[in-house]
Design an enzyme around this catalytic site. Structure first.
Site, mmCIF file in Angstrom:
data_model
loop_
_atom_site.group_PDB
_atom_site.id
_atom_site.type_symbol
_atom_site.label_atom_id
_atom_site.label_comp_id
_atom_site.label_asym_id
_atom_site.label_seq_id
_atom_site.Cartn_x
_atom_site.Cartn_y
_atom_site.Cartn_z
ATOM 1 N N ASP A 1 0.812 -1.219 0.000
ATOM 2 C CA ASP A 1 0.000 0.000 0.000
ATOM 3 C C ASP A 1 0.845 1.268 0.000
ATOM 4 O O ASP A 1 2.056 1.222 0.188
ATOM 5 C CB ASP A 1 -0.970 -0.009 1.201
ATOM 6 C CG ASP A 1 -0.295 -0.479 2.490
ATOM 7 O OD1 ASP A 1 0.945 -0.367 2.592
ATOM 8 O OD2 ASP A 1 -0.998 -0.952 3.392
ATOM 9 N N ASP B 1 -7.575 -2.833 14.360
ATOM 10 C CA ASP B 1 -8.955 -3.133 13.935
ATOM 11 C C ASP B 1 -9.010 -4.354 13.019
ATOM 12 O O ASP B 1 -10.041 -4.631 12.418
ATOM 13 C CB ASP B 1 -9.545 -1.914 13.212
ATOM 14 C CG ASP B 1 -8.715 -1.505 11.990
ATOM 15 O OD1 ASP B 1 -7.659 -2.141 11.736
ATOM 16 O OD2 ASP B 1 -9.100 -0.556 11.285
ATOM 17 N N HIS C 1 -7.204 -4.787 10.225
ATOM 18 C CA HIS C 1 -6.921 -4.581 8.796
ATOM 19 C C HIS C 1 -5.634 -5.289 8.371
ATOM 20 O O HIS C 1 -4.712 -5.467 9.169
ATOM 21 C CB HIS C 1 -6.915 -3.090 8.413
ATOM 22 C CG HIS C 1 -5.759 -2.289 8.915
ATOM 23 N ND1 HIS C 1 -5.892 -0.987 9.335
ATOM 24 C CD2 HIS C 1 -4.437 -2.571 9.060
ATOM 25 C CE1 HIS C 1 -4.718 -0.514 9.701
ATOM 26 N NE2 HIS C 1 -3.822 -1.460 9.550
ATOM 27 N N GLU D 1 -9.539 -1.863 5.409
ATOM 28 C CA GLU D 1 -10.198 -1.552 6.671
ATOM 29 C C GLU D 1 -11.446 -2.422 6.848
ATOM 30 O O GLU D 1 -11.855 -3.126 5.930
ATOM 31 C CB GLU D 1 -10.596 -0.068 6.683
ATOM 32 C CG GLU D 1 -9.415 0.884 6.537
ATOM 33 C CD GLU D 1 -8.574 1.026 7.803
ATOM 34 O OE1 GLU D 1 -8.349 0.019 8.513
ATOM 35 O OE2 GLU D 1 -8.136 2.156 8.073
HETATM 36 P P1 PGA Z 1 2.235 -1.535 12.839
HETATM 37 O O1 PGA Z 1 1.089 -1.530 11.733
HETATM 38 O O2 PGA Z 1 3.249 -2.549 12.394
HETATM 39 O O3 PGA Z 1 2.780 -0.149 12.803
HETATM 40 O O4 PGA Z 1 1.589 -1.905 14.130
HETATM 41 C C1 PGA Z 1 0.510 -2.721 11.304
HETATM 42 C C2 PGA Z 1 -0.596 -2.434 10.313
HETATM 43 O O5 PGA Z 1 -1.295 -1.424 10.469
HETATM 44 O O6 PGA Z 1 -0.760 -3.220 9.381
#
Ligand code: PGA
Length: 256
Positions: free
Chosen positions: A63, A132, A134, A139
């Protein structure tokens, strides 16, 4: 789904790095799906230290933020350059990251899918998980069949990522992300989750129903998923003793 619970993030990260290293050594032309986020920083440090030959490797990132130029310190182009690409010999022409500045975003998303198809798909897809649930920036309520497209971030994700930007107001609202359908076509998905903040999302992803309310639960449909986690992220798993037992009983040939 293979659940690997380790005492701390360091040990789990080293195991994941070993798995990736083995992939590159065994298949020098491997196509790797790469992820960003705090969880991945230590993993990339270990991969750099492993001094692997990336000259035949092709990469696709999950992404990118819409609107951020590649040299913006919070863009994922910048993240990847600083954390991995400038330290390894992956040819720049084999690096693929969605262009968040594309004038024609649907066209960019379609072209990204086309490039993935042209190289024959992803061998190993790295994944983090949002609080959450994702994966990528898919999302909650993302279609489980979704392809690469534009998404609007939830207030929770913008809050989670504000720590990188300095303030929530600076976190872009939109992103381009590979879809859940795109991710599920990878031949092996490798997810990393550390800390108590991920415990709820991990329990729902691994043991909950398959639902777009927890996008990572779609991984239950995939035939080959490995999830590395620390004790804190594993805290809410009902069957954690069973997963530990399974891991301890693994035959040597299956070990990482
Ligand atoms: P993080 O993010 O490694 O910064 O916890 C993970 C994500 O949002 O996929």
């Amino acid at each position: 789904m293979e659940i690997i619970i380790q005492p701390n993030p360091g040990v789990a990260t080293s195991l994941a790095a070993r798995l990736l290293g083995k992939t590159i050594r065994e298949k020098p032309e491997a196509v790797l799906g790469l992820a960003t986020g705090g969880t991945m920083e230590a993993l990339y440090r270990e991969l750099v230290a492993a001094k692997l030959d990336w000259s035949g490797v092709t990469t696709f990132n999950l992404d990118e933020y819409v609107g951020l130029p590649p040299d913006h310190p919070q863009s994922y182009h910048h993240f990847m350059r600083e954390n991995l690409f400038r330290h390894v010999n992956v040819p720049p022409g084999r690096i693929n990251i969605p262009d968040g500045q594309a004038a024609n975003i649907p066209g960019e998303c379609e072209a990204y899918e086309g490039k993935l198809f042209a190289v024959g798909g992803i061998d190993v897809q790295l994944l983090g998980i949002g609080t959450d649930g994702h994966i990528g920036f898919n999302e909650q309520t993302s279609s489980l069949a979704s392809r690469t497209r534009i998404k609007t971030l939830t207030p929770q994700t913008r809050k989670d990522n504000a720590r990188f930007f300095g303030s929530e107001a600076q976190v872009p609202h939109h992103v381009i992300t590979m879809g859940i359908g795109t991710i599920l076509e990878s031949r092996h998905c490798v997810m990393l989750a550390f800390g108590a903040g991920k415990a709820k999302a991990i329990a729902l992803a691994v043991e909950g129903p398959i639902t777009s309310m927890n996008p990572a639960s779609a991984l239950q449909l995939h035939p080959k998923v490995t999830v590395f986690m620390d004790e804190a992220a594993a805290a809410n798993l009902t069957l954690k003793d069973y997963y530990r037992w399974v891991y301890d009983q693994k035959p040597d040939w299956q070990k990482i």
